[in-house]
Scaffold this active site. Sequence first.
Site, PDB file in Angstrom:
ATOM      1  CG  ASP A 123      -1.871  -5.143   4.701  1.00 15.38           C
ATOM      2  OD1 ASP A 123      -3.107  -5.355   4.772  1.00 15.38           O
ATOM      3  OD2 ASP A 123      -1.024  -5.954   5.121  1.00 15.38           O
ATOM      4  CG  HIS A 130      -3.234  -9.724  13.397  1.00 15.06           C
ATOM      5  ND1 HIS A 130      -2.494 -10.874  13.263  1.00 15.06           N
ATOM      6  CD2 HIS A 130      -2.522  -8.741  12.791  1.00 15.06           C
ATOM      7  CE1 HIS A 130      -1.389 -10.596  12.586  1.00 15.06           C
ATOM      8  NE2 HIS A 130      -1.379  -9.312  12.291  1.00 15.06           N
ATOM      9  CD  GLU A 195       0.204 -10.563   8.200  1.00 17.86           C
ATOM     10  OE1 GLU A 195      -0.197  -9.594   7.517  1.00 17.86           O
ATOM     11  OE2 GLU A 195       0.887 -10.444   9.235  1.00 17.86           O
ATOM     12  CD  GLU A 197      -3.866  -8.657   5.363  1.00 15.32           C
ATOM     13  OE1 GLU A 197      -4.261  -7.627   4.796  1.00 15.32           O
ATOM     14  OE2 GLU A 197      -2.758  -8.772   5.909  1.00 15.32           O
ATOM     15  CG  ASP A 229       0.544  -9.021   3.966  1.00 18.67           C
ATOM     16  OD1 ASP A 229       1.492  -8.978   3.166  1.00 18.67           O
ATOM     17  OD2 ASP A 229       0.526  -8.391   5.041  1.00 18.67           O
ATOM     18  NE  ARG A 233       4.240 -13.444  10.514  1.00 11.40           N
ATOM     19  CZ  ARG A 233       3.309 -12.539  10.215  1.00 11.40           C
ATOM     20  NH1 ARG A 233       3.621 -11.259  10.153  1.00 11.40           N
ATOM     21  NH2 ARG A 233       2.081 -12.914   9.964  1.00 11.40           N
ATOM     22  CD  GLN A 236       6.277  -8.540  10.210  1.00 10.39           C
ATOM     23  OE1 GLN A 236       6.063  -9.727   9.968  1.00 10.39           O
ATOM     24  NE2 GLN A 236       5.334  -7.722  10.611  1.00 10.39           N
ATOM     25  CE  LYS A 249       3.684  -7.826   6.972  1.00 10.59           C
ATOM     26  NZ  LYS A 249       2.546  -8.678   7.328  1.00 10.59           N
ATOM     27  CB  THR A 253       0.390  -9.217  -1.866  1.00 14.46           C
ATOM     28  OG1 THR A 253       1.360  -8.540  -1.054  1.00 14.46           O
ATOM     29  CG2 THR A 253      -0.965  -9.157  -1.164  1.00 14.46           C
ATOM     30  CD  GLU A 359      -2.487 -13.600  14.905  1.00 14.02           C
ATOM     31  OE1 GLU A 359      -3.410 -13.157  15.609  1.00 14.02           O
ATOM     32  OE2 GLU A 359      -2.476 -13.510  13.660  1.00 14.02           O
TER      33      GLU A 359
HETATM   34 CA    CA Z   1      -0.949  -7.738   6.604  1.00  6.69          CA
END
Ligand code: CA
Length: 411
Positions: A123, A130, A195, A197, A229, A233, A236, A249, A253, A359
Site C-alpha cells: 500500500d 492525504h 480509505e 484507493e 483500506d 485510527r 494505528q 490495517k 482490505t 479527513e
Molecule cells: Ca492506505
Amino acid sequence: MMRSFIPVPENSDFPIENLPYGVFLPPGASKPRAGTAIGTQVLDLKGLEECGLLGTSVFGGTTLNAFMAAGRPVWSTGRSRLQELLSEENAEFRDNGSLRRSLLFDQHTVQMVLPADIGDYTDFYSSKEHATNVGSLFRDPENALLPNWLHLPVGYHGRASSIVVSGADVKRPKGQSKPVDGVPGFGPSRLLDFELEVGFFTGPATAMGEAVSIDKAADHIFGFVLVNDWSARDIQAWEYVPLGPFLGKNFATSISPWIVTLDALEPFRCAGPTQDPVPLPYLQTDEEWSFDIALEVGIKPENGEEHVVCRSNFKHMYWNICQQLAHHTVGGCNINAGDLMASGTISGPEKGSFGSMIEITWRGTDPVQMPDGSERKFIADGDSVIMRGHAEKDGLRIGFGEVSGKVLPAS
Ligand code: CA
C-alpha cells in the site's frame, strides 16, 4: 464506438470497450471460473476458451494469475479477440444459441470471488493532499509532509491474507489504543475508518535483483480495482511508531471484483500534478501516467439510506503507478503475477474530496450529518461503505462497478 450484440444499458459500467476480468461462481457451481462483464451479463471465459473460440490457454484455473503472468502481448490479443467475438457484426458466438445459453449469466445470479491468488500486497501513500491532511492530524500542521515524501513514493508492505472481495462483511477489530494514566486501552476500535484507493495487479514475474525500469513498468501492470483500506485510527495512532501500520490495517482490505485493464483505461490517461522537486532519474518519465477516474464513497446505515460522503478523482495522485512500481523494485525486490499494489488514500484538494473519515470529519470535530438524522465521526456497526469509480469521455463510459463491505460488531 463499438457495439455488441449483447445489450448494454445506457450508463452501464461495462460496455464492449471495457471487458474487465473477474472470477465468478456460476449458479449451483462449486468451482469458480474466469469471466468478463458486459452490460448486465457475465461471460464464462473458461468455457469460451475450452471450445476453442479464444485462441488462448490461460483461463483453465480458478484465478486470473496465469493470464496475468502471460504478459502484455497475450493481454492485448486476448482483449481484441474478445471484442471481436462480442461485436455486433461477428456471427461466431452471436449465432450459436446453445453456447450463448451455457456461457452467459446474469450478473445478479453469480457470486464474485477474489480474482487472483494475491501473494503480496503493498500500500502506497501517494496523495499529497492525504499525506498533508494526515500529517497535520497525527503530527504537526507546520511540518505535515516528512522530508522524504516529495522524493519517493512512500509505502508499506500490507497483509495479503485478509484481502476480501466486495460484499464480504468486515468485523470491527479489537486492539490497543493510546495509554490513559500509563495503561494502554484495549477493546473494539472506536475510530474505524475507510480509505478510498485504487490498486493495480501486477503481471509477469521478475527475478530477485532485477529492477523494473519506469519505461517498462506498464508491461507489468495488468489492471485496476477499487480498494477500501479499512483502518482503525485509534489502534494505528498508538502502534505506528517507529515501523508504520500494523494491526490498525491488517484486519481487512476490500477490493472490487472486476479488474479494469490498462488498455480499457487508455483513453483516460492524463497528466498528473507537477512534481517539484524533480524526482531522481529512475523515477522520471515523459509519459502521462495519471488517469481521470471519478471516484465516490457512500455510507449506508443498516436499513437506511446511502449518503455520499466523498467525491474524488484518481488523477489527484502525486506519484503515478509507473513511479510506484519502479520504486518498489529499484532495490531488487521481485514481483509476482497477482501482487496487489494500492495507491494510498486518494484525497483531492477540497473538503468534499477527502478519501477518509478522519479527513472528512477532521478527526471527528466536524461530523457528517446522515439523512436519518444521525451523525458519523467514523464508521458505525451495521454501516456499509460503498465505493464506486468510472471514467467518462465523449460518450464512452468505463466503470469499475463497486466495492462494498458491511461492518459487523466486534466479537
Ligand atoms: Ca492506505
